[in-house]
Design a protein around this motif. Sequence first.
Motif, PDB file in Angstrom:
ATOM      1  N   ARG A   1       0.822  -1.204   0.000  1.00 38.88           N
ATOM      2  CA  ARG A   1       0.000   0.000   0.000  1.00 38.88           C
ATOM      3  C   ARG A   1       0.853   1.250   0.000  1.00 38.88           C
ATOM      4  O   ARG A   1       0.321   2.365  -0.050  1.00 38.88           O
ATOM      5  CB  ARG A   1      -0.949   0.014   1.198  1.00 38.88           C
ATOM      6  CG  ARG A   1      -2.178  -0.879   1.017  1.00 38.88           C
ATOM      7  CD  ARG A   1      -3.206  -0.565   2.085  1.00 38.88           C
ATOM      8  NE  ARG A   1      -2.575  -0.528   3.409  1.00 38.88           N
ATOM      9  CZ  ARG A   1      -2.253  -1.628   4.096  1.00 38.88           C
ATOM     10  NH1 ARG A   1      -2.517  -2.800   3.611  1.00 38.88           N
ATOM     11  NH2 ARG A   1      -1.693  -1.524   5.268  1.00 38.88           N
ATOM     12  N   ALA A   2       2.163   1.104   0.054  1.00 38.99           N
ATOM     13  CA  ALA A   2       3.080   2.240  -0.069  1.00 38.99           C
ATOM     14  C   ALA A   2       4.303   1.760  -0.819  1.00 38.99           C
ATOM     15  O   ALA A   2       4.664   0.580  -0.751  1.00 38.99           O
ATOM     16  CB  ALA A   2       3.470   2.791   1.307  1.00 38.99           C
ATOM     17  N   GLY A   3       4.935   2.643  -1.538  1.00 42.90           N
ATOM     18  CA  GLY A   3       6.148   2.298  -2.270  1.00 42.90           C
ATOM     19  C   GLY A   3       7.383   2.531  -1.431  1.00 42.90           C
ATOM     20  O   GLY A   3       7.294   2.966  -0.285  1.00 42.90           O
ATOM     21  N   ILE A   4       8.546   2.247  -2.013  1.00 46.52           N
ATOM     22  CA  ILE A   4       9.814   2.490  -1.339  1.00 46.52           C
ATOM     23  C   ILE A   4      10.287   3.880  -1.732  1.00 46.52           C
ATOM     24  O   ILE A   4      10.676   4.106  -2.868  1.00 46.52           O
ATOM     25  CB  ILE A   4      10.860   1.435  -1.731  1.00 46.52           C
ATOM     26  CG1 ILE A   4      10.382   0.056  -1.283  1.00 46.52           C
ATOM     27  CG2 ILE A   4      12.204   1.776  -1.133  1.00 46.52           C
ATOM     28  CD1 ILE A   4      11.362  -1.047  -1.583  1.00 46.52           C
ATOM     29  N   SER A   5      10.247   4.800  -0.776  1.00 46.88           N
ATOM     30  CA  SER A   5      10.711   6.164  -1.048  1.00 46.88           C
ATOM     31  C   SER A   5      12.231   6.176  -1.080  1.00 46.88           C
ATOM     32  O   SER A   5      12.883   5.262  -0.567  1.00 46.88           O
ATOM     33  CB  SER A   5      10.200   7.103   0.036  1.00 46.88           C
ATOM     34  OG  SER A   5      10.792   6.784   1.282  1.00 46.88           O
TER      35      SER A   5
END
Lengths: 95, 95
Positions: free
Chosen positions: A46-50
């Motif tokens: 639900r979130a990417g790798i910043s």
Amino acid sequence: MLMHNPPHPGEIIKELCLDPLGLSVTEAADALGVSRKTLSAILNGRAGISPEMAVRLSIAFDTSAESWLNQQSQYELWHAEQLRGQLQVRKLVAA
Amino acid sequence: MLMHNPPHPGEIIKELCLDPLGLSVTEAADALGVSRKTLSAILNGRAGISPEMAVRLSIAFDTSAESWLNQQSQYELWHAEQLRGQLQVRKLVAA
DNA sequence: CCCTTGTGTTTGAAACTCCGAATCATGATG
DNA sequence: CATCATGATTCGGAGTTTCAAACACAAGGG
């Protein structure tokens, strides 16, 4: 065409980093210096790798930040490629 | 250490794509199917290259979307690396 | 001189994403 | 049963990408 739907990078983190070391989400999040929620969101796609997260991963697991960020890019690019045909773009250079 | 501050990808687009073909921002934005504002923001470094924009560039200029996205990643990564020392991260694997 | 046209940039607003704090649901331990 | 740890979810804030509209500026034509 190699159109294989790639797994989200969080899956890779779990299988390649957490599981082999027997780390819980809580332990790993604590070590990485982020909240459990943040890591949980990444692991579940639900979130990417910043970019900052990539550097954190590189420190904690002695890997290259570039590789994490590239995996994220490839993942996002695969989804963008699915829309290639729908984009209204005019060629400016001959194919 | 190769710590050269990389140019933002928009600069590359201008020098490598627009200038050689004598394209104005208006013409290029029109061909790419985005607003002048969107392209202007990218060229001036106030916006990054999104995955979808990378695909647009690849169509219009017959290049690889991957290369554009990688340039964006490298640019963001460089800035993130500047904070490496400030991140509170605990090593989980020996260096 | 004024008006139109074309250029690139900026302002304002909507949608989306990453993040932390707090909360909830589940399961284990005492 | 009560407590606690774990993982996931909700809520709100901050930042980003995007468009439509408006802005400042220049070059020509009446």
